[in-house]
Design a protein around this motif. Structure first.
Motif, PDB file in Angstrom:
ATOM      1  N   GLU A 203     -39.350 -15.177  25.213  1.00 12.77           N
ATOM      2  CA  GLU A 203     -38.069 -14.347  25.856  1.00 12.77           C
ATOM      3  C   GLU A 203     -36.732 -15.015  25.921  1.00 12.77           C
ATOM      4  OE1 GLU A 203     -40.077 -14.585  29.735  1.00 12.77           O
ATOM      5  OE2 GLU A 203     -41.343 -12.800  29.634  1.00 12.77           O
TER       6      GLU A 203
ATOM      7  N   SER B  72     -32.607 -14.857  21.716  1.00  9.56           N
ATOM      8  CA  SER B  72     -31.983 -13.358  21.572  1.00  9.56           C
ATOM      9  C   SER B  72     -30.686 -13.510  20.740  1.00  9.56           C
ATOM     10  CB  SER B  72     -31.504 -13.178  23.189  1.00  9.56           C
ATOM     11  OG  SER B  72     -30.791 -14.337  23.805  1.00  9.56           O
TER      12      SER B  72
ATOM     13  N   TYR C 219     -36.745 -10.129  15.961  1.00 11.29           N
ATOM     14  CA  TYR C 219     -37.891  -9.315  15.952  1.00 11.29           C
ATOM     15  C   TYR C 219     -39.153  -9.994  16.684  1.00 11.29           C
ATOM     16  CZ  TYR C 219     -42.085  -6.911  13.858  1.00 11.29           C
ATOM     17  OH  TYR C 219     -43.154  -6.304  13.884  1.00 11.29           O
ATOM     18  N   ARG C 220     -39.619  -9.427  17.663  1.00 13.70           N
ATOM     19  CA  ARG C 220     -40.875  -9.835  18.361  1.00 13.70           C
ATOM     20  C   ARG C 220     -41.981  -8.930  18.192  1.00 13.70           C
ATOM     21  NH1 ARG C 220     -36.736  -9.897  21.884  1.00 13.70           N
ATOM     22  NH2 ARG C 220     -35.858 -12.115  22.475  1.00 13.70           N
ATOM     23  N   SER C 221     -43.395  -9.534  17.842  1.00 11.02           N
ATOM     24  CA  SER C 221     -44.322  -8.540  17.700  1.00 11.02           C
ATOM     25  C   SER C 221     -45.684  -9.326  18.096  1.00 11.02           C
ATOM     26  CB  SER C 221     -44.510  -8.004  16.387  1.00 11.02           C
ATOM     27  OG  SER C 221     -45.694  -7.008  16.482  1.00 11.02           O
TER      28      SER C 221
ATOM     29  N   ARG D  29     -46.119  -3.988  25.320  1.00 17.00           N
ATOM     30  CA  ARG D  29     -44.708  -4.778  25.359  1.00 17.00           C
ATOM     31  C   ARG D  29     -44.834  -6.371  25.346  1.00 17.00           C
ATOM     32  NH1 ARG D  29     -40.539  -2.155  27.173  1.00 17.00           N
ATOM     33  NH2 ARG D  29     -39.833  -3.923  28.530  1.00 17.00           N
TER      34      ARG D  29
ATOM     35  N   ASP E 136     -39.985  -6.297  24.871  1.00 20.39           N
ATOM     36  CA  ASP E 136     -39.820  -5.394  23.849  1.00 20.39           C
ATOM     37  C   ASP E 136     -41.014  -4.422  23.608  1.00 20.39           C
ATOM     38  OD1 ASP E 136     -37.312  -6.602  23.364  1.00 20.39           O
ATOM     39  OD2 ASP E 136     -38.161  -7.726  21.613  1.00 20.39           O
ATOM     40  N   THR E 137     -40.714  -3.382  23.457  1.00 22.88           N
ATOM     41  CA  THR E 137     -41.923  -2.421  23.324  1.00 22.88           C
ATOM     42  C   THR E 137     -42.227  -2.323  21.591  1.00 22.88           C
ATOM     43  OG1 THR E 137     -41.470  -0.760  25.116  1.00 22.88           O
ATOM     44  CG2 THR E 137     -42.834   0.112  23.204  1.00 22.88           C
ATOM     45  N   VAL E 138     -43.407  -2.958  21.344  1.00 21.55           N
ATOM     46  CA  VAL E 138     -43.821  -3.137  19.829  1.00 21.55           C
ATOM     47  C   VAL E 138     -44.443  -2.078  19.418  1.00 21.55           C
ATOM     48  CG1 VAL E 138     -43.485  -5.497  20.001  1.00 21.55           C
ATOM     49  CG2 VAL E 138     -45.779  -4.727  20.517  1.00 21.55           C
TER      50      VAL E 138
ATOM     51  N   LYS F  13     -43.577  -0.954  15.617  1.00 21.63           N
ATOM     52  CA  LYS F  13     -42.385  -1.656  15.078  1.00 21.63           C
ATOM     53  C   LYS F  13     -42.919  -2.674  14.095  1.00 21.63           C
ATOM     54  CE  LYS F  13     -39.168  -2.568  18.171  1.00 21.63           C
ATOM     55  NZ  LYS F  13     -38.253  -3.215  19.276  1.00 21.63           N
TER      56      LYS F  13
END
Length: 377
Positions: free
Chosen positions: A63, A66, A86-88, A188, A192-194, A219
């Motif tokens: 989190e 950024s 990019y977060r997943s 999420r 982020d919505t992945v 994503k």
């Protein structure tokens, strides 16, 4: 005019000792500049853009990372600025990072372009070291400290190659879990919505079990070996996680570039048998019964025929006799099934539909496994 007068002044104006001190200081400064020039190899300020794989991170750290984060390297004018994140999903087994995120960043690195004696060429240096693919780089800001592997160093692209990829994934879960999965659900991570659920189909897979086919928009990030979802390559057969506040499952990728199962929907007439059925089960099967999934009828009983089940008996003298069972029945069902015609053949409940194989039917009051004996296309 005398060079040095009676008072020891140069040209009658400057004290000789002071002049010598100034000359010595100038010599030191000039020598220092020369030494720095030799050590730096006439280095020039230079900017590069790098993709850095930070790997699994805890939810808290993920989190914090950024765009706009800056790291200054002490002892040099070099610095790093995060330009994209990019977060997943993460498959980490580390307890601290389990349930966190896999993070990849794009960063602007302001360093030096300097001569490299071994390569006889000028190379980009960051923090006094040559920056290269495969190198482990520490990211240390006021908010967090972590490290990652440099994937690429090139160009002026500030963003990561992230795309929305359509996928079909399948899994088998308890019926209660299947009932919770709905279109519009989002996965999420760190805000982020992945992934987003775009379509859902369920098929009976046994008592209180459902095979779920989910269409996802995920994503993904492009890698040298193709798109990946976090640290998992998105290829047929790979397993990717899906998690919301209501449920979690891991699904096998069965299709890419689509949101529905392959093939065309088709109605198929099938004859199936059910042998040696107890009376209470036989009494619960009758014409007109239907199996429904999410409000859609997928199987209908058109007719039911029954006859006494056979039982094999052996007499005291060793003779074998076939007799009618006093209670149990053999059933023949005429069925209408909603299947799919695919390149590899008919499918029903997400499984191949072939003569001689069994299928499971759930009519609400009773679940039965029948053997397909005839298929009328």
């Amino acid at each position: 005019m005398e060079l040095i007068d009676d008072e020891g002044k140069l040209f009658g104006r400057v004290n000789v000792v002071d002049a010598l001190v100034v000359l010595i200081l100038l010599a030191v400064v000039v020598a220092g500049i020369a030494v720095v020039g030799v050590l730096s190899g006439d280095a020039e300020p230079e900017t590069r853009y790098a993709t850095i794989d930070l790997g699994p991170q805890s939810e808290h750290v993920a989190e914090q990372i950024s765009e706009g984060d800056v790291m200054y390297l002490e002892g040099s004018g070099d610095n790093l600025t995060v330009t994209d994140v990019y977060r997943s999903a993460s498959n980490s087994d580390d307890e601290e990072r389990a349930g966190g995120a896999h993070v990849v960043i794009r960063a602007e690195l302001n360093g030096q372009l300097a001569e490299d004696d071994q390569r006889e060429d000028r190379v980009f240096q960051f923090g006094g070291q040559r920056l290269h693919v495969g190198q482990t780089l520490t990211i240390d800001t006021l908010e967090y400290t972590t490290e990652g592997e440099v994937r690429s160093v090139a160009g002026e692209e500030t963003t990561l190659p992230v795309n929305e990829t359509e996928l079909v994934v399948e899994t088998t879960v308890p019926t209660a879990t299947a009932d919770e999965i709905a279109e519009g659900d989002t996965y999420r991570i760190a805000g982020d919505t992945v992934a987003t659920v775009e379509s859902v189909r369920t098929h009976v897979a046994g008592d209180n079990r459902r095979r779920v086919v989910v269409g996802l928009t995920a994503k993904t990030i492009d890698t040298s070996s193709g798109p990946a979802f976090g640290d998992q390559p998105v290829v047929l057969g790979s397993t990717i996680p899906v998690r919301t506040d209501a449920y979690a499952f891991a699904g096998n990728v069965t299709r890419r570039g689509a949101l529905e199962e392959s093939g065309e929907e088709t109605t198929v007439s099938v004859t199936a048998t059910l042998d040696n059925v107890k009376p209470d089960v036989a009494d619960n099967l009758e014409a007109g019964m239907t199996e429904t999934e999410r409000g859609e009828t997928v199987a209908t009983i058109d007719a039911v025929e029954s006859e006494p089940a056979s039982v094999i008996l052996e007499s005291e003298d060793g003779n074998i006799y076939e007799r009618d069972h006093p209670r149990n029945l053999d059933l023949t069902l005429d069925l209408e099934l909603e299947g799919r015609e695919t390149e590899s053949g008919l499918r029903f409940h997400g499984e191949p539909l072939r003569e001689g194989e069994t299928i499971i039917l759930d009519f609400g009051t009773v679940i039965v496994t029948v053997e397909v004996t005839d298929i009328d296309r």
